[in-house]
Write a protein that holds these residues in place. Structure first.
Motif, PDB file in Angstrom:
ATOM      1  N   SER A  51     -30.919 -43.927  -9.779  1.00  0.00           N
ATOM      2  CA  SER A  51     -31.214 -44.830 -10.893  1.00  0.00           C
ATOM      3  C   SER A  51     -30.219 -44.630 -12.027  1.00  0.00           C
ATOM      4  O   SER A  51     -29.845 -43.491 -12.327  1.00  0.00           O
ATOM      5  CB  SER A  51     -32.642 -44.592 -11.421  1.00  0.00           C
ATOM      6  OG  SER A  51     -32.870 -45.323 -12.614  1.00  0.00           O
TER       7      SER A  51
ATOM      8  N   THR B  23     -30.994 -45.221 -15.107  1.00  0.00           N
ATOM      9  CA  THR B  23     -31.752 -45.022 -16.349  1.00  0.00           C
ATOM     10  C   THR B  23     -32.614 -43.778 -16.354  1.00  0.00           C
ATOM     11  O   THR B  23     -33.153 -43.409 -17.394  1.00  0.00           O
ATOM     12  CB  THR B  23     -32.656 -46.242 -16.622  1.00  0.00           C
ATOM     13  OG1 THR B  23     -33.590 -46.403 -15.536  1.00  0.00           O
ATOM     14  CG2 THR B  23     -31.841 -47.508 -16.770  1.00  0.00           C
ATOM     15  N   ARG B  24     -32.782 -43.124 -15.216  1.00  0.00           N
ATOM     16  CA  ARG B  24     -33.662 -41.965 -15.136  1.00  0.00           C
ATOM     17  C   ARG B  24     -32.842 -40.685 -15.036  1.00  0.00           C
ATOM     18  O   ARG B  24     -31.640 -40.704 -14.748  1.00  0.00           O
ATOM     19  CB  ARG B  24     -34.617 -42.091 -13.950  1.00  0.00           C
ATOM     20  CG  ARG B  24     -35.430 -43.373 -13.981  1.00  0.00           C
ATOM     21  CD  ARG B  24     -36.488 -43.406 -12.922  1.00  0.00           C
ATOM     22  NE  ARG B  24     -37.545 -42.453 -13.182  1.00  0.00           N
ATOM     23  CZ  ARG B  24     -38.799 -42.594 -12.746  1.00  0.00           C
ATOM     24  NH1 ARG B  24     -39.140 -43.652 -12.036  1.00  0.00           N
ATOM     25  NH2 ARG B  24     -39.701 -41.686 -13.014  1.00  0.00           N
TER      26      ARG B  24
ATOM     27  N   SER C 246     -35.758 -46.407  -6.910  1.00  0.00           N
ATOM     28  CA  SER C 246     -35.103 -46.202  -8.203  1.00  0.00           C
ATOM     29  C   SER C 246     -36.134 -46.042  -9.312  1.00  0.00           C
ATOM     30  O   SER C 246     -35.772 -45.825 -10.458  1.00  0.00           O
ATOM     31  CB  SER C 246     -34.178 -47.380  -8.538  1.00  0.00           C
ATOM     32  OG  SER C 246     -34.912 -48.568  -8.758  1.00  0.00           O
ATOM     33  N   ASP C 247     -37.410 -46.143  -8.935  1.00  0.00           N
ATOM     34  CA  ASP C 247     -38.481 -46.039  -9.923  1.00  0.00           C
ATOM     35  C   ASP C 247     -39.463 -44.961  -9.470  1.00  0.00           C
ATOM     36  O   ASP C 247     -39.019 -43.927  -8.977  1.00  0.00           O
ATOM     37  CB  ASP C 247     -39.125 -47.411 -10.124  1.00  0.00           C
ATOM     38  CG  ASP C 247     -38.112 -48.421 -10.677  1.00  0.00           C
ATOM     39  OD1 ASP C 247     -37.878 -48.412 -11.886  1.00  0.00           O
ATOM     40  OD2 ASP C 247     -37.532 -49.181  -9.884  1.00  0.00           O
TER      41      ASP C 247
ATOM     42  N   ASP D 199     -40.024 -48.739  -4.645  1.00  0.00           N
ATOM     43  CA  ASP D 199     -39.888 -49.268  -6.009  1.00  0.00           C
ATOM     44  C   ASP D 199     -38.401 -49.250  -6.370  1.00  0.00           C
ATOM     45  O   ASP D 199     -37.851 -48.207  -6.725  1.00  0.00           O
ATOM     46  CB  ASP D 199     -40.674 -48.412  -7.008  1.00  0.00           C
ATOM     47  CG  ASP D 199     -42.175 -48.460  -6.764  1.00  0.00           C
ATOM     48  OD1 ASP D 199     -42.621 -49.383  -6.059  1.00  0.00           O
ATOM     49  OD2 ASP D 199     -42.887 -47.575  -7.271  1.00  0.00           O
ATOM     50  N   THR D 200     -37.768 -50.404  -6.279  1.00  0.00           N
ATOM     51  CA  THR D 200     -36.311 -50.465  -6.462  1.00  0.00           C
ATOM     52  C   THR D 200     -35.897 -51.485  -7.521  1.00  0.00           C
ATOM     53  O   THR D 200     -34.716 -51.806  -7.640  1.00  0.00           O
ATOM     54  CB  THR D 200     -35.617 -50.820  -5.132  1.00  0.00           C
ATOM     55  OG1 THR D 200     -36.149 -52.076  -4.656  1.00  0.00           O
ATOM     56  CG2 THR D 200     -35.862 -49.750  -4.079  1.00  0.00           C
ATOM     57  N   GLN D 201     -36.865 -51.984  -8.295  1.00  0.00           N
ATOM     58  CA  GLN D 201     -36.570 -53.089  -9.203  1.00  0.00           C
ATOM     59  C   GLN D 201     -35.541 -52.727 -10.269  1.00  0.00           C
ATOM     60  O   GLN D 201     -34.695 -53.565 -10.641  1.00  0.00           O
ATOM     61  CB  GLN D 201     -37.862 -53.617  -9.862  1.00  0.00           C
ATOM     62  CG  GLN D 201     -38.677 -52.597 -10.599  1.00  0.00           C
ATOM     63  CD  GLN D 201     -39.709 -51.896  -9.716  1.00  0.00           C
ATOM     64  OE1 GLN D 201     -39.543 -51.819  -8.495  1.00  0.00           O
ATOM     65  NE2 GLN D 201     -40.757 -51.381 -10.351  1.00  0.00           N
ATOM     66  N   THR D 202     -35.574 -51.495 -10.773  1.00  0.00           N
ATOM     67  CA  THR D 202     -34.631 -51.120 -11.828  1.00  0.00           C
ATOM     68  C   THR D 202     -33.189 -51.170 -11.335  1.00  0.00           C
ATOM     69  O   THR D 202     -32.309 -51.733 -11.996  1.00  0.00           O
ATOM     70  CB  THR D 202     -34.950 -49.711 -12.359  1.00  0.00           C
ATOM     71  OG1 THR D 202     -36.245 -49.717 -12.971  1.00  0.00           O
ATOM     72  CG2 THR D 202     -33.921 -49.285 -13.406  1.00  0.00           C
TER      73      THR D 202
ATOM     74  N   TYR E  16     -30.199 -53.802 -12.396  1.00  0.00           N
ATOM     75  CA  TYR E  16     -28.964 -53.287 -12.981  1.00  0.00           C
ATOM     76  C   TYR E  16     -27.748 -53.790 -12.208  1.00  0.00           C
ATOM     77  O   TYR E  16     -26.740 -54.217 -12.800  1.00  0.00           O
ATOM     78  CB  TYR E  16     -28.984 -51.757 -13.005  1.00  0.00           C
ATOM     79  CG  TYR E  16     -27.767 -51.159 -13.674  1.00  0.00           C
ATOM     80  CD1 TYR E  16     -27.775 -50.887 -15.036  1.00  0.00           C
ATOM     81  CD2 TYR E  16     -26.610 -50.873 -12.943  1.00  0.00           C
ATOM     82  CE1 TYR E  16     -26.652 -50.348 -15.661  1.00  0.00           C
ATOM     83  CE2 TYR E  16     -25.492 -50.335 -13.556  1.00  0.00           C
ATOM     84  CZ  TYR E  16     -25.519 -50.074 -14.916  1.00  0.00           C
ATOM     85  OH  TYR E  16     -24.403 -49.555 -15.522  1.00  0.00           O
TER      86      TYR E  16
END
Length: 434
Positions: free
Chosen positions: A13, A15-16, A43-44, A49-52, A56
């Protein structure tokens, strides 16, 4: 030389922090010199959960990186429901199935792309090595972590439930390292191994008789610049201390609070970054110790805000009883902030006398006494922190990504050479047998 790399990075990710950031930083920096195909599955918060990341990538396309989402099957998703419910060990069963799908995705890629090196990147735990050795390409595995056997002196400090958890984990680690045929084959078949810690290097040699490179999974991106203003007139202000991590037993914030409660000097304030199931208990404990007005619990902040709090600190403290390489030590170092740590795990490898102070592993009472003594000295002679700020910046340069990239390039060249030698050896054996 530019290479075509196939990388398995399950959790990634932009952002993380933690392993997400380790994978992201590795991929983005490698993309400056190579072309990458990146297999990912999260990614979340949870598998799938891969929306982030997808959002991007859509807004910020990366020319030399081909992200390939590997979707979990129905069985993996069903098993992962137990992980979501708090039964963490079930993740490995779901992740095993995800790795099967990752192999199929990789096989499709190599049909049309002449991949030079395959890199099993993350997560770093040794328990699930994946199946990419089946591609028959030069294979790098690592950084590999999670092999540590936790010191019984740390386990003895924990509540009964946590003691049982870590005692069982120690048993499982020993069993899997010593008896898992699949793990043994993975260590044997990889052309190059990377250990996340020095202890990991020793463990790999002990159990599998293989040499490995040492390279922490984390590094420092961006520029390392002095923050002199933060340390100006430090003797006339409170020293800002920062502790960062999940509020769970393993992160051991209680030890930090115990050490501070024994410090005679009161010219300090502690900022706690992170949240978790023990937050209320630890807030109450801080109040019991008379520290309520000295400790600020910030909870879980967005990454940018957390980094701002970190950047305002004069000293970083880490008291974890079990880690590989927490990202926070590199975040602190990148801001020129020295670290006070127990001398073990990845922290003991990364931190030196120039960029921090290490307390030897000992009985809890002895470690606590040494930690309190160090804090008293630093709070009494704050000029030491000013000097350590400057030397920490020098250490930080050694962990910047330009140097890590050179190491990875050497590792990839080594993997290609080793793979070719192995292929020639196997071919030679075959010819002899004929």
């Amino acid at each position: 030389m530019k290479k075509k790399l196939l990388i398995s990075a399950y959790a990634i990710s932009p952002t993380r922090g933690s392993e997400y950031a380790a994978a992201w930083n590795t991929v983005t920096h490698l993309a400056a010199e190579h072309e990458l195909w990146v297999l990912y599955g999260m990614s979340d918060n949870h598998m799938g959960d891969t929306q982030t990341l997808k959002g991007y990538i859509e807004d910020n396309p990366m020319r030399h990186v081909h992200f390939v989402e590997v979707r979990a099957g129905w069985l993996a998703k069903a098993i992962n429901l137990l992980n979501k419910a708090g039964f963490g060990w079930f993740f490995y069963f779901a992740y095993y199935l995800w790795q099967k799908r990752a192999l199929r995705a990789a096989q499709e890629i190599v049909k049309t792309v002449d991949i030079d090196v395959v890199h099993q990147l993350g997560p770093i735990g040794f328990r699930e090595p994946g199946f990419l050795a089946g591609l028959g390409k030069p294979l790098v595995w690592g950084p590999i972590g999670g092999m540590k056997i936790m010191d019984s002196r740390f386990i003895a400090l924990l509540p009964f439930k946590a003691r049982m958890k870590f005692t069982i984990k120690n048993f499982i680690n020993r069993y899997q390292l010593g008896h898992s045929h699949r793990i043994k084959s993975a260590f044997k078949n990889a052309d190059v191994l990377i250990a996340a810690t020095r202890l990991g290097q020793q463990t790999i040699k002990q159990y599998f008789d293989r040499d490995s490179f040492y390279l922490p999974e984390q590094g420092i991106g961006g520029n390392v610049l002095p923050c002199v203003n933060r340390y100006n007139n430090i003797e006339q202000q409170d020293v800002h201390l920062v502790w960062s991590g999940s509020l769970i037993e393993r992160k051991n914030l209680k030890m930090c609070l115990d050490a501070l409660s024994a410090v005679a000097k009161k010219n300090w304030e502690l900022h706690v970054l992170g949240d978790g199931p023990l937050r209320k208990t630890l807030e109450h404990y801080a109040a019991q110790k008379g520290l309520a007005d000295k400790v600020t619990f910030h909870g879980h902040l967005p990454r940018r805000e957390a980094l701002r709090v970190m950047a305002d600190a004069h000293l970083h403290i880490i008291t974890s009883i079990g880690e590989d390489n927490p990202a926070v030590i590199f975040e602190a170092m990148g801001n020129g902030i020295p670290t006070l740590t127990i001398d073990h795990c990845g922290m003991g490898d990364v931190i030196c006398c120039k960029c921090g102070v290490k307390v030897p592993v000992d009985s809890y009472e002895n470690m606590l006494q040494r930690m309190s003594s160090v804090l008293n000295i630093l709070l009494t002679n704050t000029k030491i922190l000013v000097d350590m700020h400057q030397s920490t910046l020098l250490c930080a340069n050694e962990h910047k990504w330009d140097k890590r990239l050179k190491k990875l390039n050497n590792i990839y060249d080594e993997a290609i050479a080793t793979h070719n030698q192995r292929s020639m050896y196997m071919s030679g054996n075959h010819l002899t047998m004929v």
